[in-house]
Design a protein around this motif. Structure first.
Motif, PDB file in Angstrom:
ATOM      1  N   LEU A 272       0.516  12.964  -8.670  1.00  0.00           N
ATOM      2  CA  LEU A 272      -0.320  14.104  -8.312  1.00  0.00           C
ATOM      3  C   LEU A 272       0.412  15.414  -8.598  1.00  0.00           C
ATOM      4  N   VAL A 273       1.692  15.458  -8.259  1.00  0.00           N
ATOM      5  CA  VAL A 273       2.496  16.665  -8.511  1.00  0.00           C
ATOM      6  C   VAL A 273       2.628  16.902 -10.008  1.00  0.00           C
ATOM      7  N   LEU A 274       2.932  15.844 -10.746  1.00  0.00           N
ATOM      8  CA  LEU A 274       3.105  15.955 -12.195  1.00  0.00           C
ATOM      9  C   LEU A 274       1.820  16.431 -12.859  1.00  0.00           C
ATOM     10  N   GLY A 275       0.698  15.876 -12.449  1.00  0.00           N
ATOM     11  CA  GLY A 275      -0.573  16.275 -13.032  1.00  0.00           C
ATOM     12  C   GLY A 275      -0.940  17.709 -12.696  1.00  0.00           C
TER      13      GLY A 275
ATOM     14  N   THR B 217       0.825  -1.205   0.000  1.00  0.00           N
ATOM     15  CA  THR B 217       0.000   0.000   0.000  1.00  0.00           C
ATOM     16  C   THR B 217       0.857   1.253   0.000  1.00  0.00           C
ATOM     17  N   LEU B 218       1.926   1.239   0.784  1.00  0.00           N
ATOM     18  CA  LEU B 218       2.821   2.400   0.832  1.00  0.00           C
ATOM     19  C   LEU B 218       3.502   2.629  -0.513  1.00  0.00           C
ATOM     20  N   ALA B 219       3.814   1.555  -1.225  1.00  0.00           N
ATOM     21  CA  ALA B 219       4.420   1.697  -2.546  1.00  0.00           C
ATOM     22  C   ALA B 219       3.461   2.391  -3.505  1.00  0.00           C
ATOM     23  N   ALA B 220       2.193   1.991  -3.449  1.00  0.00           N
ATOM     24  CA  ALA B 220       1.200   2.640  -4.303  1.00  0.00           C
ATOM     25  C   ALA B 220       1.052   4.115  -3.948  1.00  0.00           C
ATOM     26  N   LEU B 221       1.017   4.410  -2.650  1.00  0.00           N
ATOM     27  CA  LEU B 221       0.922   5.800  -2.210  1.00  0.00           C
ATOM     28  C   LEU B 221       2.155   6.583  -2.638  1.00  0.00           C
ATOM     29  N   GLY B 222       3.317   5.961  -2.492  1.00  0.00           N
ATOM     30  CA  GLY B 222       4.553   6.625  -2.888  1.00  0.00           C
ATOM     31  C   GLY B 222       4.597   6.935  -4.369  1.00  0.00           C
ATOM     32  N   GLY B 223       4.006   6.076  -5.190  1.00  0.00           N
ATOM     33  CA  GLY B 223       3.945   6.348  -6.615  1.00  0.00           C
ATOM     34  C   GLY B 223       2.851   7.319  -6.994  1.00  0.00           C
ATOM     35  N   PHE B 224       1.825   7.417  -6.142  1.00  0.00           N
ATOM     36  CA  PHE B 224       0.717   8.321  -6.434  1.00  0.00           C
ATOM     37  C   PHE B 224       1.100   9.787  -6.208  1.00  0.00           C
ATOM     38  N   VAL B 225       1.905  10.051  -5.185  1.00  0.00           N
ATOM     39  CA  VAL B 225       2.252  11.439  -4.845  1.00  0.00           C
ATOM     40  C   VAL B 225       2.974  12.148  -5.991  1.00  0.00           C
ATOM     41  N   PRO B 226       4.035  11.576  -6.576  1.00  0.00           N
ATOM     42  CA  PRO B 226       4.652  12.273  -7.712  1.00  0.00           C
ATOM     43  C   PRO B 226       3.725  12.410  -8.902  1.00  0.00           C
TER      44      PRO B 226
ATOM     45  N   VAL C 285      -9.365  17.442 -10.875  1.00  0.00           N
ATOM     46  CA  VAL C 285      -9.229  16.408  -9.845  1.00  0.00           C
ATOM     47  C   VAL C 285      -9.537  15.036 -10.434  1.00  0.00           C
ATOM     48  N   GLY C 286     -10.504  14.967 -11.336  1.00  0.00           N
ATOM     49  CA  GLY C 286     -10.772  13.705 -12.004  1.00  0.00           C
ATOM     50  C   GLY C 286      -9.562  13.198 -12.756  1.00  0.00           C
ATOM     51  N   ALA C 287      -8.818  14.128 -13.378  1.00  0.00           N
ATOM     52  CA  ALA C 287      -7.653  13.746 -14.171  1.00  0.00           C
ATOM     53  C   ALA C 287      -6.469  13.345 -13.315  1.00  0.00           C
ATOM     54  N   VAL C 288      -6.193  14.099 -12.251  1.00  0.00           N
ATOM     55  CA  VAL C 288      -4.943  13.883 -11.502  1.00  0.00           C
ATOM     56  C   VAL C 288      -5.132  13.048 -10.242  1.00  0.00           C
ATOM     57  N   VAL C 289      -6.370  12.738  -9.882  1.00  0.00           N
ATOM     58  CA  VAL C 289      -6.621  11.913  -8.694  1.00  0.00           C
ATOM     59  C   VAL C 289      -7.345  10.617  -9.071  1.00  0.00           C
ATOM     60  N   VAL C 290      -8.507  10.746  -9.700  1.00  0.00           N
ATOM     61  CA  VAL C 290      -9.321   9.561  -9.996  1.00  0.00           C
ATOM     62  C   VAL C 290      -8.607   8.637 -10.973  1.00  0.00           C
ATOM     63  N   TRP C 291      -8.050   9.193 -12.042  1.00  0.00           N
ATOM     64  CA  TRP C 291      -7.395   8.378 -13.065  1.00  0.00           C
ATOM     65  C   TRP C 291      -6.193   7.599 -12.518  1.00  0.00           C
ATOM     66  N   PRO C 292      -5.237   8.215 -11.828  1.00  0.00           N
ATOM     67  CA  PRO C 292      -4.121   7.422 -11.285  1.00  0.00           C
ATOM     68  C   PRO C 292      -4.574   6.350 -10.292  1.00  0.00           C
ATOM     69  N   LEU C 293      -5.567   6.654  -9.463  1.00  0.00           N
ATOM     70  CA  LEU C 293      -6.061   5.661  -8.506  1.00  0.00           C
ATOM     71  C   LEU C 293      -6.676   4.465  -9.233  1.00  0.00           C
ATOM     72  N   ALA C 294      -7.440   4.726 -10.288  1.00  0.00           N
ATOM     73  CA  ALA C 294      -8.034   3.627 -11.050  1.00  0.00           C
ATOM     74  C   ALA C 294      -6.957   2.791 -11.736  1.00  0.00           C
ATOM     75  N   CYS C 295      -5.922   3.451 -12.260  1.00  0.00           N
ATOM     76  CA  CYS C 295      -4.818   2.717 -12.889  1.00  0.00           C
ATOM     77  C   CYS C 295      -4.062   1.878 -11.859  1.00  0.00           C
ATOM     78  N   LEU C 296      -3.925   2.385 -10.643  1.00  0.00           N
ATOM     79  CA  LEU C 296      -3.277   1.619  -9.579  1.00  0.00           C
ATOM     80  C   LEU C 296      -4.071   0.354  -9.254  1.00  0.00           C
ATOM     81  N   LEU C 297      -5.383   0.473  -9.223  1.00  0.00           N
ATOM     82  CA  LEU C 297      -6.202  -0.718  -8.955  1.00  0.00           C
ATOM     83  C   LEU C 297      -6.034  -1.747 -10.070  1.00  0.00           C
TER      84      LEU C 297
ATOM     85  N   LEU D 290       3.473   6.813 -14.608  1.00  0.00           N
ATOM     86  CA  LEU D 290       3.277   6.409 -15.996  1.00  0.00           C
ATOM     87  C   LEU D 290       1.862   6.711 -16.479  1.00  0.00           C
ATOM     88  N   SER D 291       0.886   6.667 -15.581  1.00  0.00           N
ATOM     89  CA  SER D 291      -0.508   6.878 -15.989  1.00  0.00           C
ATOM     90  C   SER D 291      -0.747   8.281 -16.523  1.00  0.00           C
ATOM     91  N   LEU D 292       0.065   9.241 -16.087  1.00  0.00           N
ATOM     92  CA  LEU D 292      -0.135  10.624 -16.517  1.00  0.00           C
ATOM     93  C   LEU D 292       0.760  11.010 -17.685  1.00  0.00           C
TER      94      LEU D 292
END
Length: 654
Positions: free
Chosen positions: A104-107, A93-102, A190-202, A221-223
């Motif tokens: 979010l910044v990139l988006g 879970t922490l790995a997914a969170l760690g990949g989500f933060v950058p 928010v849909g682009a930079v939050v919802v989309w990466p989370l769905a790709c992580l799942l 990579l998702s963004l």
């Protein structure tokens, strides 16, 4: 930022609470949270509209509360038969969170580069409808998808339009007092930079299992793919479609779960069925196009499992049953396809025509290089996708994703380079639009790219393991470190994953360009001024191609024509063609009085002057010094007239 946080709260919190009570944890809970939130909020709006309740924050919260209690009751009643799946270890879970933060910044950087200010207007064709839909919800308190299509025009029957995006944006406005342009931009961002990466992580979690290396690179990579989400932020503008497609990878992950093509499943079959039902509701009320997109990608996992079952039954001596099951499903699928490809219900969607704009070879090249619709090629990222596709041939689930990727690419080629009546039976579900079809490619492109990074990391570790000079630094390093380094190299080598391409795809919808501008800065100042001179209950006529239609969304002054093309009554149609003859045509005054029209707004800009719909509004030109109109105010080409010929300002509206 505070408003953006409110958007994120509406998109995540209801779904997280419901998911937690349903036994979901970690990546699965986060990836499905927006799906559940959108389904709950949009369904609540439909129920509220049916009950005559005014759409508001308390009503939305009540709907969330009912949904949460229902989930809790079902979970308690069935926990004996459907135990909760094993939660992922904390490092996963922490790995997914760690990949989500950058990610979010990139988006966020992309949004800031592309949009000058948070409340910048989208200068696009569809934006007029979406802005005025929010104005309609604010005025009437009706946010139901069952009636939104006509924007409250009482002269014509109400019609369906998927309103999930509008429901969310209106809640943001009600929660924060945000303006319509601000709420629209932030819900979409928010849909682009939050919802989309989370769905790709799942999706990555279900495809690659508890692979820390895969999860830590998926978000970034998702963004990187420009066809989605960035293209739909500027083209159209297709905001509801973007919101729905943002959670499409999560729905594909659910399908893979139900067809048993996952690795270390974290969802479970019973909860996957529940998630599928919720996902269908969310997609149907966000944009039905999402259902068609996921259906195409689901053909291969469903078909592979179906034929595997048929073969197993054959080997067990039950050939007839296996053949009957396979044949039944194929017949049902063929009937469903034929009905949707021929029914008048989808005719307006299916018959949309976009002229082919390139050769077949060029379209194929754009698919391979992720350069759809004549944008720049993503060379390095595309190379990683190709590596992942080739390496994934050894794994069934990756082959199934690759098959979906190829078929969607083929549909894109049909729309971009062919588009004839025969092809529309296949591309008509997406309006025969290459942009909408291109937006599907990153759904499979992201896991293929992740697979490419994992393969390259493995090859590097294997190649350096027998070299003494590198043994300590590389051979003993975990694959996650190498995957992170490779992703970092990709980001650096592309100057931040092609930021110029991402910016250009978004900003094109916000730029003021000749013949493609709805409202200029000068016009916005003029609208601010005349709003004080127009009574709150008055209706303003005007040609929407001159920007007049946005007076409703920007200043809360209702307009007679809130969009370029819509279902208008006979009286509205007559005024559109004859209002300038008010002083001599009694029929004009009768219609104006019935509809409460007191003002005429002209000038401004000429948006899409070659559009043949201009002829429909030929009676709304500048009357000049003609009798029957009194000039109230002007600024450059923009002018506001009061309709004096009919004395409507002295009569009760309607």
């Amino acid at each position: 930022m505070p408003t953006a946080l409110v958007v994120a709260a509406w998109l995540l919190v209801p779904g997280l609470v419901a998911g937690y009570l349903a036994g979901l944890r970690g990546i699965v809970a986060a990836g499905l949270a927006p799906v559940a939130s959108i389904a709950i909020i949009a369904a609540t709006a439909v129920v509220a509209g049916g009950l005559g309740l005014r759409w508001s924050v308390p009503v939305a919260l009540a709907g969330v509360g009912v949904a949460v209690l229902l989930v809790a009751a079902v979970t308690v009643a069935t926990r004996r038969w459907f135990p909760r799946p094993e939660a992922d270890p904390r490092p996963v879970t922490l790995a997914a969170l760690g990949g989500f933060v950058p990610a979010l910044v990139l988006g966020t950087i992309t949004i800031l580069m592309a949009i000058e200010a948070p409340d910048t207007l989208s200068q696009t064709y569809d934006a007029v409808f979406h802005y005025n839909a929010l104005a309609y919800i604010g005025d009437t308190g009706n946010a139901s998808s069952l009636t939104l299509g006509t924007l409250g025009n009482t002269e014509v029957p109400p019609s369906f339009y998927p309103a999930a995006w509008h429901d969310l944006a209106s809640l943001v406005m009600l929660s924060t007092g945000a303006s319509i342009p601000l709420a629209a931009n932030l819900v979409t961002a928010v849909g682009a930079v939050v919802v989309w990466p989370l769905a790709c992580l799942l999706l990555a979690r279900q495809v690659f299992g508890r692979n820390v290396a895969a999860l830590v690179v998926t978000g970034v990579l998702s963004l990187g793919f420009t066809a989605f989400p960035w293209n739909l932020l500027g083209f159209g503008v297709l905001w509801p479609n973007l919101l729905g497609m943002a959670f499409a990878p999560a729905l594909l992950a659910v399908v893979l779960t139900l067809t048993h093509w996952t690795r270390d499943d974290a969802l479970g079959i019973p909860r996957a069925w529940l998630a599928l039902v919720v996902g269908v509701v969310a997609a149907g009320l966000a944009h039905p196009n999402v259902l068609f997109s996921v259906a195409v990608l689901s053909v291969f996992p469903v078909g592979a499992r179906l034929f595997e079952r048929g073969w197993r039954l054959h080997r067990e001596g039950r050939t007839r049953r296996g053949a009957a099951e396979v044949l039944t499903v194929l017949i049902l699928a063929a009937v469903a396809w034929y009905w949707t490809a021929t029914t008048p219900t989808f005719a307006p969607t299916r018959d949309q025509y976009w002229p082919p704009f390139e050769t077949k070879a060029a379209a194929v090249g754009e698919v391979v290089l992720n350069a759809t619709n004549k944008y720049g090629a993503l060379w390095l990222l595309s190379l990683v996708v190709i590596v992942g596709a080739l390496a994934g041939l050894r794994r069934t689930e990756m082959r199934l994703l690759l098959a979906g990727h190829v078929v969607v690419g083929f549909l894109f080629v049909l729309a971009a380079a062919v588009n004839v009546p025969e092809t529309r039976k296949f591309t008509g579900y997406w309006y025969n639009d290459s942009h909408r079809l291109a937006a599907i490619l990153p759904i499979t492109g992201v896991p293929l790219a992740v697979g490419g990074i994992l393969y390259l990391a493995g090859r590097i570790l294997a190649a350096t393991a027998d070299k003494p000079d590198w043994r300590r630094r590389v051979a003993t390093a975990p694959s996650v470190a190498v995957a992170v380094v490779l992703t970092a190299v990709l980001v650096v080598a592309t100057a931040g994953l092609y930021p110029t391409d991402r910016r250009d795809r978004v900003s094109i919808g916000y730029l003021e360009r000749p013949r493609a501008t709805l409202v200029t800065a000068e016009m916005r100042e003029f609208y601010d001024r005349i709003a004080e001179q127009i009574p709150a209950d008055a209706v303003v006529a005007g040609n929407p191609f001159t920007g007049s239609s946005l007076l409703w969304a920007l200043e809360d002054r209702k307009v007679l024509f809130p969009h370029f093309r819509a279902a208008y009554s006979e009286e509205q149609t007559y005024l559109a063609g004859h209002l300038d003859a008010a002083a001599t045509d009694p029929e004009v005054c009768a219609a104006a009085t019935d509809l409460g029209v007191e003002y005429l707004l002209v000038g401004g800009v000429e948006f899409r002057p070659s559009d043949d719909q201009w002829e429909y509004f030929e009676g709304l030109d500048d009357p000049g010094t003609s009798s029957g109109f009194e000039l109230v105010d002007s600024s450059g080409p923009s002018k506001l007239y009061r309709l004096t010929a009919c004395d409507t300002s002295a009569e009760p509206n309607g």
